[in-house]
Design a protein around this motif. Sequence first.
Motif, PDB file in Angstrom:
ATOM      1  N   GLN A  54       0.868  -1.173   0.000  1.00 18.39           N
ATOM      2  CA  GLN A  54       0.000   0.000   0.000  1.00 18.39           C
ATOM      3  C   GLN A  54       0.909   1.229   0.000  1.00 18.39           C
ATOM      4  O   GLN A  54       1.795   1.342   0.848  1.00 18.39           O
ATOM      5  N   VAL A  55       0.685   2.158  -0.943  1.00 16.09           N
ATOM      6  CA  VAL A  55       1.549   3.327  -1.102  1.00 16.09           C
ATOM      7  C   VAL A  55       0.739   4.593  -0.850  1.00 16.09           C
ATOM      8  O   VAL A  55      -0.335   4.762  -1.437  1.00 16.09           O
ATOM      9  N   TYR A  56       1.264   5.463   0.012  1.00 19.13           N
ATOM     10  CA  TYR A  56       0.614   6.725   0.365  1.00 19.13           C
ATOM     11  C   TYR A  56       1.554   7.877   0.067  1.00 19.13           C
ATOM     12  O   TYR A  56       2.771   7.719   0.108  1.00 19.13           O
ATOM     13  N   ARG A  57       0.973   9.061  -0.203  1.00 17.17           N
ATOM     14  CA  ARG A  57       1.784  10.248  -0.454  1.00 17.17           C
ATOM     15  C   ARG A  57       1.205  11.425   0.301  1.00 17.17           C
ATOM     16  O   ARG A  57      -0.004  11.629   0.318  1.00 17.17           O
ATOM     17  N   SER A  58       2.087  12.194   0.906  1.00 13.50           N
ATOM     18  CA  SER A  58       1.709  13.417   1.599  1.00 13.50           C
ATOM     19  C   SER A  58       2.763  14.451   1.262  1.00 13.50           C
ATOM     20  O   SER A  58       3.899  14.361   1.740  1.00 13.50           O
ATOM     21  N   GLY A  59       2.418  15.406   0.402  1.00 18.40           N
ATOM     22  CA  GLY A  59       3.419  16.363  -0.070  1.00 18.40           C
ATOM     23  C   GLY A  59       4.475  15.611  -0.855  1.00 18.40           C
ATOM     24  O   GLY A  59       4.173  14.844  -1.747  1.00 18.40           O
ATOM     25  N   GLY A  60       5.734  15.788  -0.502  1.00 23.52           N
ATOM     26  CA  GLY A  60       6.820  15.089  -1.177  1.00 23.52           C
ATOM     27  C   GLY A  60       7.215  13.797  -0.497  1.00 23.52           C
ATOM     28  O   GLY A  60       8.139  13.125  -0.934  1.00 23.52           O
ATOM     29  N   THR A  61       6.524  13.421   0.575  1.00 24.57           N
ATOM     30  CA  THR A  61       6.866  12.206   1.315  1.00 24.57           C
ATOM     31  C   THR A  61       6.042  11.025   0.825  1.00 24.57           C
ATOM     32  O   THR A  61       4.827  11.119   0.708  1.00 24.57           O
ATOM     33  N   VAL A  62       6.714   9.929   0.532  1.00 24.30           N
ATOM     34  CA  VAL A  62       6.061   8.690   0.114  1.00 24.30           C
ATOM     35  C   VAL A  62       6.242   7.674   1.234  1.00 24.30           C
ATOM     36  O   VAL A  62       7.335   7.498   1.767  1.00 24.30           O
ATOM     37  N   CYS A  63       5.158   7.011   1.585  1.00 26.91           N
ATOM     38  CA  CYS A  63       5.150   6.047   2.684  1.00 26.91           C
ATOM     39  C   CYS A  63       4.514   4.751   2.167  1.00 26.91           C
ATOM     40  O   CYS A  63       3.583   4.795   1.360  1.00 26.91           O
ATOM     41  N   ALA A  64       5.017   3.613   2.622  1.00 27.57           N
ATOM     42  CA  ALA A  64       4.472   2.328   2.168  1.00 27.57           C
ATOM     43  C   ALA A  64       4.564   1.285   3.271  1.00 27.57           C
ATOM     44  O   ALA A  64       5.399   1.380   4.170  1.00 27.57           O
ATOM     45  N   PHE A  65       3.683   0.289   3.182  1.00 30.98           N
ATOM     46  CA  PHE A  65       3.740  -0.883   4.053  1.00 30.98           C
ATOM     47  C   PHE A  65       3.196  -2.067   3.279  1.00 30.98           C
ATOM     48  O   PHE A  65       2.459  -1.921   2.315  1.00 30.98           O
ATOM     49  N   THR A  66       3.608  -3.272   3.690  1.00 31.36           N
ATOM     50  CA  THR A  66       3.151  -4.503   3.052  1.00 31.36           C
ATOM     51  C   THR A  66       2.026  -5.101   3.891  1.00 31.36           C
ATOM     52  O   THR A  66       2.107  -5.134   5.112  1.00 31.36           O
ATOM     53  N   LEU A  67       0.991  -5.559   3.217  1.00 27.85           N
ATOM     54  CA  LEU A  67      -0.188  -6.129   3.858  1.00 27.85           C
ATOM     55  C   LEU A  67      -0.350  -7.564   3.370  1.00 27.85           C
ATOM     56  O   LEU A  67      -0.348  -7.826   2.162  1.00 27.85           O
ATOM     57  N   ALA A  68      -0.479  -8.513   4.291  1.00 25.38           N
ATOM     58  CA  ALA A  68      -0.635  -9.930   3.926  1.00 25.38           C
ATOM     59  C   ALA A  68      -2.043 -10.193   3.410  1.00 25.38           C
ATOM     60  O   ALA A  68      -3.016  -9.637   3.917  1.00 25.38           O
ATOM     61  N   LYS A  69      -2.161 -11.052   2.400  1.00 23.98           N
ATOM     62  CA  LYS A  69      -3.468 -11.423   1.865  1.00 23.98           C
ATOM     63  C   LYS A  69      -4.231 -12.282   2.865  1.00 23.98           C
ATOM     64  O   LYS A  69      -5.433 -12.106   3.051  1.00 23.98           O
ATOM     65  N   ASN A  70      -3.564 -13.229   3.503  1.00 23.87           N
ATOM     66  CA  ASN A  70      -4.176 -14.112   4.501  1.00 23.87           C
ATOM     67  C   ASN A  70      -3.445 -13.964   5.823  1.00 23.87           C
ATOM     68  O   ASN A  70      -2.497 -14.694   6.094  1.00 23.87           O
ATOM     69  N   PRO A  71      -3.864 -13.010   6.677  1.00 23.76           N
ATOM     70  CA  PRO A  71      -3.185 -12.860   7.962  1.00 23.76           C
ATOM     71  C   PRO A  71      -3.386 -14.090   8.839  1.00 23.76           C
ATOM     72  O   PRO A  71      -4.328 -14.837   8.668  1.00 23.76           O
ATOM     73  N   GLY A  72      -2.489 -14.293   9.748  1.00 25.79           N
ATOM     74  CA  GLY A  72      -2.578 -15.455  10.630  1.00 25.79           C
ATOM     75  C   GLY A  72      -1.296 -15.628  11.388  1.00 25.79           C
ATOM     76  O   GLY A  72      -0.936 -14.801  12.208  1.00 25.79           O
ATOM     77  N   ARG A  73      -0.559 -16.679  11.071  1.00 26.87           N
ATOM     78  CA  ARG A  73       0.699 -16.938  11.766  1.00 26.87           C
ATOM     79  C   ARG A  73       1.757 -15.910  11.348  1.00 26.87           C
ATOM     80  O   ARG A  73       1.681 -15.321  10.274  1.00 26.87           O
ATOM     81  N   LYS A  74       2.739 -15.710  12.214  1.00 25.30           N
ATOM     82  CA  LYS A  74       3.824 -14.782  11.901  1.00 25.30           C
ATOM     83  C   LYS A  74       4.692 -15.362  10.801  1.00 25.30           C
ATOM     84  O   LYS A  74       4.995 -16.554  10.796  1.00 25.30           O
ATOM     85  N   ARG A  75       5.071 -14.514   9.869  1.00 28.52           N
ATOM     86  CA  ARG A  75       5.984 -14.906   8.796  1.00 28.52           C
ATOM     87  C   ARG A  75       6.812 -13.697   8.385  1.00 28.52           C
ATOM     88  O   ARG A  75       6.490 -12.562   8.715  1.00 28.52           O
TER      89      ARG A  75
END
Length: 129
Positions: A54-75
């Motif tokens: 998921q990619v977000y932008r605020s002014g000149g700052t770009v922020c991102a994080f990864t999201l699991a399709k099937n959350p559950g156990r830690k990986r």
Amino acid sequence: MDSGAIRRRLGTGLALLIASGLLAVAAPGEAQAAGTSCPGRKVRTVPFSTGSVQVYRSGGTVCAFTLAKNPGRKRTMAVSVQARGHRPVPYSGKHKRKTLTVSVYAGHRCVKVTGRVGGGSGASGWILC
């Protein structure tokens, strides 16, 4: 020291404490190491077999994080953001649902984001040009 001087010094100390707290809250995105959500508006989703970036932008700052399709156990999950002409800023760790965020100041440069959840990964190529 009389009581008036003590009150003035306490008042000054309190004012400095409040001002420093307000500055910490109003700090720009690149000063925040890693958080749980991105400021700004969502500009892109980069899907792949086991999740998405998921990619977000605020002014000149770009922020991102990864999201699991099937959350559950830690990986093992990872996310990386790279402004064109600069080194990538990576993050990886073991999570159930999503990674911490990565923010970079890109200005008007293109950026490349990558993400990985378990054995699946995805990359955007140069975007937001």
